[in-house]
Design a protein around this motif. Structure first.
Motif, PDB file in Angstrom:
ATOM      1  N   THR A  65      56.983 -33.031  35.465  1.00  0.00           N
ATOM      2  CA  THR A  65      57.376 -33.592  36.762  1.00  0.00           C
ATOM      3  C   THR A  65      58.900 -33.504  36.885  1.00  0.00           C
ATOM      4  O   THR A  65      59.598 -33.271  35.896  1.00  0.00           O
ATOM      5  CB  THR A  65      56.980 -35.081  36.859  1.00  0.00           C
ATOM      6  N   ILE A  66      59.384 -33.749  38.099  1.00  0.00           N
ATOM      7  CA  ILE A  66      60.829 -33.743  38.334  1.00  0.00           C
ATOM      8  C   ILE A  66      61.492 -34.832  37.499  1.00  0.00           C
ATOM      9  O   ILE A  66      62.565 -34.653  36.936  1.00  0.00           O
ATOM     10  CB  ILE A  66      61.114 -33.929  39.843  1.00  0.00           C
ATOM     11  N   ARG A  67      60.811 -35.974  37.375  1.00  0.00           N
ATOM     12  CA  ARG A  67      61.353 -37.069  36.578  1.00  0.00           C
ATOM     13  C   ARG A  67      61.491 -36.657  35.123  1.00  0.00           C
ATOM     14  O   ARG A  67      62.473 -36.960  34.455  1.00  0.00           O
ATOM     15  CB  ARG A  67      60.429 -38.277  36.694  1.00  0.00           C
ATOM     16  N   ARG A  68      60.484 -35.964  34.622  1.00  0.00           N
ATOM     17  CA  ARG A  68      60.508 -35.534  33.230  1.00  0.00           C
ATOM     18  C   ARG A  68      61.606 -34.485  32.993  1.00  0.00           C
ATOM     19  O   ARG A  68      62.275 -34.482  31.969  1.00  0.00           O
ATOM     20  CB  ARG A  68      59.129 -34.970  32.855  1.00  0.00           C
ATOM     21  N   LYS A  86      63.799 -26.290  48.675  1.00  0.00           N
ATOM     22  CA  LYS A  86      62.487 -26.321  49.329  1.00  0.00           C
ATOM     23  C   LYS A  86      61.348 -26.263  48.332  1.00  0.00           C
ATOM     24  O   LYS A  86      60.592 -25.291  48.278  1.00  0.00           O
ATOM     25  CB  LYS A  86      62.370 -25.185  50.355  1.00  0.00           C
ATOM     26  N   GLY A  87      61.213 -27.287  47.550  1.00  0.00           N
ATOM     27  CA  GLY A  87      60.069 -27.362  46.644  1.00  0.00           C
ATOM     28  C   GLY A  87      60.374 -26.977  45.215  1.00  0.00           C
ATOM     29  O   GLY A  87      59.824 -26.001  44.704  1.00  0.00           O
ATOM     30  N   PRO A  88      61.279 -27.721  44.550  1.00  0.00           N
ATOM     31  CA  PRO A  88      61.764 -27.327  43.224  1.00  0.00           C
ATOM     32  C   PRO A  88      60.701 -27.291  42.125  1.00  0.00           C
ATOM     33  O   PRO A  88      60.658 -26.339  41.351  1.00  0.00           O
ATOM     34  CB  PRO A  88      62.833 -28.380  42.905  1.00  0.00           C
ATOM     35  N   ALA A  89      59.821 -28.301  42.077  1.00  0.00           N
ATOM     36  CA  ALA A  89      58.862 -28.348  40.972  1.00  0.00           C
ATOM     37  C   ALA A  89      57.908 -27.158  41.049  1.00  0.00           C
ATOM     38  O   ALA A  89      57.627 -26.489  40.047  1.00  0.00           O
ATOM     39  CB  ALA A  89      58.087 -29.661  41.011  1.00  0.00           C
ATOM     40  N   LYS A  90      57.437 -26.894  42.258  1.00  0.00           N
ATOM     41  CA  LYS A  90      56.495 -25.789  42.459  1.00  0.00           C
ATOM     42  C   LYS A  90      57.151 -24.438  42.206  1.00  0.00           C
ATOM     43  O   LYS A  90      56.612 -23.585  41.505  1.00  0.00           O
ATOM     44  CB  LYS A  90      55.987 -25.831  43.902  1.00  0.00           C
ATOM     45  N   CYS A 104      51.386 -36.059  41.657  1.00  0.00           N
ATOM     46  CA  CYS A 104      51.873 -36.520  42.965  1.00  0.00           C
ATOM     47  C   CYS A 104      53.363 -36.822  42.942  1.00  0.00           C
ATOM     48  O   CYS A 104      53.956 -37.073  43.978  1.00  0.00           O
ATOM     49  CB  CYS A 104      51.124 -37.769  43.396  1.00  0.00           C
ATOM     50  N   VAL A 105      53.965 -36.883  41.774  1.00  0.00           N
ATOM     51  CA  VAL A 105      55.415 -37.134  41.724  1.00  0.00           C
ATOM     52  C   VAL A 105      56.114 -36.013  40.958  1.00  0.00           C
ATOM     53  O   VAL A 105      55.494 -35.285  40.205  1.00  0.00           O
ATOM     54  CB  VAL A 105      55.759 -38.486  41.042  1.00  0.00           C
TER      55      VAL A 105
ATOM     56  N   ASN B  31      59.106 -39.021  48.452  1.00  0.00           N
ATOM     57  CA  ASN B  31      59.418 -38.110  47.349  1.00  0.00           C
ATOM     58  C   ASN B  31      58.561 -36.846  47.428  1.00  0.00           C
ATOM     59  O   ASN B  31      59.053 -35.732  47.239  1.00  0.00           O
ATOM     60  CB  ASN B  31      59.185 -38.837  46.019  1.00  0.00           C
ATOM     61  N   MET B  35      59.573 -32.903  47.654  1.00  0.00           N
ATOM     62  CA  MET B  35      59.042 -31.932  46.691  1.00  0.00           C
ATOM     63  C   MET B  35      58.422 -30.722  47.375  1.00  0.00           C
ATOM     64  O   MET B  35      58.329 -29.650  46.802  1.00  0.00           O
ATOM     65  CB  MET B  35      57.996 -32.601  45.792  1.00  0.00           C
ATOM     66  N   GLY B  37      59.619 -29.542  50.169  1.00  0.00           N
ATOM     67  CA  GLY B  37      60.639 -28.931  51.017  1.00  0.00           C
ATOM     68  C   GLY B  37      60.675 -29.506  52.421  1.00  0.00           C
ATOM     69  O   GLY B  37      61.224 -28.912  53.337  1.00  0.00           O
TER      70      GLY B  37
END
Lengths: 105, 158
Positions: A65-68, A86-90, A104-105, B31, B35, B37
């Motif tokens: 996750t982004i938090r991790r 525009k959608g860093p984790a993905k 979800c996070v 959030n 995520m 975008g």
């Protein structure tokens, strides 16, 4: 399941364009996938994220996750959004050759 | 997927409740928007302001009374310590799936580029000022400014 030849390698993808076999991944493939995501050049920051994601995936079996990425990988959230807009984790998971993040996070 | 439908580009999320279960859905949606975008603005109003107050944001509690979905008799839910117990349980489960405490979540959402605002009417009603809020709060705004900031956005009230 679509198969594409990238940088001389046969690469398997799912219908959403995520690689299905992380072992097929290499840095040249990452560069091509990054370009498809609108990132023309992978900088040191990008590689830090990609390498962390792949390392963490080996341990946990899922993209972080982004938090991790922040807490464990030491990647500031602001930088992450700047490097992978525009959608860093993905985006980062896709470039790193992993499946679509399911959390979800 | 639905190729003919326009994707959501902006959301404006109102958080009006101050219980733990009243605050988290809005934070997760804000959030989640970033995520994907999607531009996001979060507007805290009425008891929702507890979530952005320095002294209160990490002390939010689950309501154990008046909530049939807790599956707990009202009188039992009213016992001292019940709410604290339910809160601790829920926080533990959230931590397991990497949902951060409220303060850290606000930081994350703000770093992700979302705007965080406090409702002027409530601030005046409760005699508060910027000094009472966490540093992620961008501004205290009135409802008119809220709508201005929400131009072209889907408004989600929680």
């Amino acid at each position: 399941m679509p198969v594409r030849e990238i940088a001389g390698v046969q690469v398997d993808f799912d219908d959403e364009g995520f690689m299905t076999n992380p072992d097929q991944w290499n840095e040249d493939i990452a560069k091509v996938l990054a370009e498809e995501e609108g990132i023309s050049e992978l900088t040191e920051g990008h590689w830090k994220v990609i390498n962390f994601i792949r390392e963490d995936f080996k341990e946990k079996g899922q993209p972080p996750t982004i938090r991790r990425m922040n807490k464990v990988g030491g990647i500031p959230t602001k930088d992450l959004y700047e490097w992978f807009p525009k959608g860093p984790a993905k985006k980062a998971a896709r470039i790193a050759g992993l499946g679509k993040p399911q959390g979800c996070v | 997927m639905s190729e003919n439908l326009a994707p959501i580009e902006r959301v404006s999320i109102v958080i009006s409740k101050g219980s733990l279960e009243g605050v988290y859905p809005g934070l997760i949606m804000a959030n989640g928007a970033r995520m994907e975008g999607i531009e996001a603005t979060v507007f805290f109003t009425f008891f929702g302001l507890d979530a952005i107050m320095k002294k209160r944001h990490n002390k939010l509690k689950v309501a154990t009374v008046g909530n049939p979905a807790m599956h707990m008799p009202t009188l039992l839910g009213a016992l001292p310590g019940m709410s604290a117990f339910a809160t601790a349980m829920m926080k533990k489960e959230m931590e397991k799936i990497d949902i951060p405490p409220v303060g850290e979540f606000l930081e994350m959402i703000h770093d992700a580029g979302a705007g965080i605002y406090a409702c002027k009417a409530t601030v005046e009603m409760f005699h508060l000022s910027m000094a009472d809020f966490v540093p992620q709060v961008d501004e205290i705004i009135n409802v008119g400014k809220f709508y201005e900031l929400s131009a072209g956005a889907q408004i989600i009230f929680t």
